[in-house]
Enzyme design. Structure first.
Site, PDB file in Angstrom:
ATOM      1  N   ARG A   1       1.018  -1.210  -0.056  1.00  0.00           N
ATOM      2  CA  ARG A   1       0.191  -0.166  -0.176  1.00  0.00           C
ATOM      3  C   ARG A   1       0.915   1.198  -0.038  1.00  0.00           C
ATOM      4  O   ARG A   1       1.966   1.046   0.134  1.00  0.00           O
ATOM      5  CB  ARG A   1      -0.802   0.010   1.131  1.00  0.00           C
ATOM      6  CG  ARG A   1       0.035   0.181   2.681  1.00  0.00           C
ATOM      7  CD  ARG A   1      -1.021   0.236   3.651  1.00  0.00           C
ATOM      8  NE  ARG A   1      -0.482   0.316   4.908  1.00  0.00           N
ATOM      9  CZ  ARG A   1      -1.029   0.128   6.054  1.00  0.00           C
ATOM     10  NH1 ARG A   1      -2.148  -0.199   6.326  1.00  0.00           N
ATOM     11  NH2 ARG A   1      -0.200   0.382   7.245  1.00  0.00           N
TER      12      ARG A   1
ATOM     13  N   ASP B   1       7.414 -10.702   8.001  1.00  0.00           N
ATOM     14  CA  ASP B   1       7.815  -9.554   9.014  1.00  0.00           C
ATOM     15  C   ASP B   1       9.290  -9.265   9.073  1.00  0.00           C
ATOM     16  O   ASP B   1      10.146 -10.055   9.084  1.00  0.00           O
ATOM     17  CB  ASP B   1       7.316  -9.983  10.344  1.00  0.00           C
ATOM     18  CG  ASP B   1       7.500  -8.933  11.377  1.00  0.00           C
ATOM     19  OD1 ASP B   1       8.299  -7.848  11.267  1.00  0.00           O
ATOM     20  OD2 ASP B   1       7.042  -9.232  12.578  1.00  0.00           O
ATOM     21  N   VAL B   2       9.566  -8.094   8.494  1.00  0.00           N
ATOM     22  CA  VAL B   2      11.191  -7.818   8.197  1.00  0.00           C
ATOM     23  C   VAL B   2      12.021  -7.724   9.430  1.00  0.00           C
ATOM     24  O   VAL B   2      13.255  -7.530   9.726  1.00  0.00           O
ATOM     25  CB  VAL B   2      11.388  -6.558   7.321  1.00  0.00           C
ATOM     26  CG1 VAL B   2      10.660  -6.728   5.883  1.00  0.00           C
ATOM     27  CG2 VAL B   2      10.656  -5.601   8.041  1.00  0.00           C
TER      28      VAL B   2
ATOM     29  N   ASN C   1      11.612  -0.532   1.568  1.00  0.00           N
ATOM     30  CA  ASN C   1      10.545   0.702   1.896  1.00  0.00           C
ATOM     31  C   ASN C   1       9.627   0.341   3.218  1.00  0.00           C
ATOM     32  O   ASN C   1       9.311   1.560   3.873  1.00  0.00           O
ATOM     33  CB  ASN C   1       9.614   0.419   0.607  1.00  0.00           C
ATOM     34  CG  ASN C   1       8.219   1.330   1.000  1.00  0.00           C
ATOM     35  OD1 ASN C   1       8.158   2.699   1.035  1.00  0.00           O
ATOM     36  ND2 ASN C   1       7.223   0.539   1.567  1.00  0.00           N
TER      37      ASN C   1
ATOM     38  N   TYR D   1      11.702   7.960  14.753  1.00  0.00           N
ATOM     39  CA  TYR D   1      11.800   7.840  13.283  1.00  0.00           C
ATOM     40  C   TYR D   1      12.862   8.612  12.804  1.00  0.00           C
ATOM     41  O   TYR D   1      13.332   8.123  11.621  1.00  0.00           O
ATOM     42  CB  TYR D   1      10.123   8.065  12.784  1.00  0.00           C
ATOM     43  CG  TYR D   1       9.993   7.816  11.392  1.00  0.00           C
ATOM     44  CD1 TYR D   1       9.688   6.740  10.834  1.00  0.00           C
ATOM     45  CD2 TYR D   1       9.857   9.196  10.506  1.00  0.00           C
ATOM     46  CE1 TYR D   1       9.658   6.629   9.507  1.00  0.00           C
ATOM     47  CE2 TYR D   1       9.626   9.129   9.093  1.00  0.00           C
ATOM     48  CZ  TYR D   1       9.645   7.866   8.385  1.00  0.00           C
ATOM     49  OH  TYR D   1       9.318   7.823   7.067  1.00  0.00           O
TER      50      TYR D   1
ATOM     51  N   LYS E   1      15.713   7.232  10.269  1.00  0.00           N
ATOM     52  CA  LYS E   1      15.930   7.614   8.960  1.00  0.00           C
ATOM     53  C   LYS E   1      17.367   8.366   8.815  1.00  0.00           C
ATOM     54  O   LYS E   1      17.939   8.127   7.656  1.00  0.00           O
ATOM     55  CB  LYS E   1      14.849   8.464   8.391  1.00  0.00           C
ATOM     56  CG  LYS E   1      13.541   7.804   8.285  1.00  0.00           C
ATOM     57  CD  LYS E   1      13.568   6.484   7.395  1.00  0.00           C
ATOM     58  CE  LYS E   1      12.080   6.168   7.068  1.00  0.00           C
ATOM     59  NZ  LYS E   1      12.284   4.613   6.038  1.00  0.00           N
TER      60      LYS E   1
ATOM     61  N   THR F   1      -1.283   9.581   0.094  1.00  0.00           N
ATOM     62  CA  THR F   1      -1.393   8.376  -0.034  1.00  0.00           C
ATOM     63  C   THR F   1      -2.920   8.043   0.337  1.00  0.00           C
ATOM     64  O   THR F   1      -3.639   9.144   1.020  1.00  0.00           O
ATOM     65  CB  THR F   1      -0.749   7.337   0.632  1.00  0.00           C
ATOM     66  OG1 THR F   1      -0.703   7.645   2.030  1.00  0.00           O
ATOM     67  CG2 THR F   1       0.903   7.500   0.310  1.00  0.00           C
TER      68      THR F   1
END
Length: 246
Positions: free
Chosen positions: A15, A53-54, A76, A140, A144, A174
């Protein structure tokens, strides 16, 4: 920038930005595998879905061990809820770091041998939050920032076999934009703060990812490409009381 026959894995590709990236690679002729914990609500044409699940290192290693070939990895998967630092304990912030920084490292290490054989590439999906204060998303933003640095180090260590680059992404429209910016009036108001006058579309990010993965970018590695519509107009320019006419 055709990628006919190349195999691409997009994490978090069911998505939003990830789905836009997946569609762009499909349009470029690639075979695309999208990974997420849950299947997409709306199937993505010409892609294959894999439940993953990464954050689960063993599952990640099994997934790539079973993959016959890999040419491009797009890291991503990520994100974070709005959360002021003092409103949560360190464990919650650690989970944000795990998803947005440690997981891309885990996935990249698992994919490395495949990519080395194909002389492939990795595209990290970074954020403008990594280069500026990010109140409400501090963990976050820190993740990043680390991701961008990780990509530069990977690019040096894994050259010349694997290219590694980062897309530094700004605000994207989105299906979940209303959670961040409000209703249509709110989205329009936020859009006016962007020099190009609009939020990015997922396809804008996808096109940039395809470029970095393609032969057109064969001499680009360790780079950070800004996909933010010109960034943010400095607030002081509108607050100043001189030179308003300019």
């Amino acid at each position: 920038m055709e990628l006919n026959g190349r195999v691409v894995v997009v994490t978090g590709g069911t998505r939003g930005v990830g789905a836009g990236i997946a569609r762009s690679f499909v349009e470029a002729g690639a075979e695309v595998v999208v990974c997420a914990r849950r299947p997409p609500e709306v199937p993505l044409p010409k892609t294959r879905f894999a439940s993953l699940d990464v954050r689960d290192a063993d599952a990640v290693r099994r997934f790539f061990a079973e993959l016959p070939r890999l040419d491009v990895l797009v890291n991503n998967a990520g994100g974070a809820p709005y959360r002021l630092l003092a409103d949560a304990g360190p464990e919650r912030h650690l989970r944000v770091l795990e998803l947005n920084l440690l997981a891309p490292l885990t996935v990249s290490l698992a994919a490395y041998e495949h990519l080395k054989r194909t002389r492939g590439s990795i595209v990290m999906i970074g954020s403008v939050s990594g280069g500026r204060p990010s109140p409400g998303a501090a963990a976050y933003g820190a993740a990043k920032a680390g991701l961008e640095n990780l990509a530069r180090s990977m690019a040096v260590e894994w050259a010349p076999d694997v290219r590694v680059n980062t897309l530094v992404v700004g605000m994207v429209r989105t299906e979940r934009s209303h959670l961040h910016y409000g209703d249509e009036d709110g989205i329009a108001a936020v859009s006016r703060t962007v020099p190009l006058g609009r939020l990015a579309e997922p396809s804008d990010v996808g096109a940039a990812a395809v470029f970095l993965a393609s032969d057109a970018a064969a001499y680009i590695t360790g780079a950070s490409l800004l996909v933010h519509g010109g960034g943010e107009r400095p607030a002081f320019l509108d607050a100043a009381t001189v030179n308003k006419e300019t």
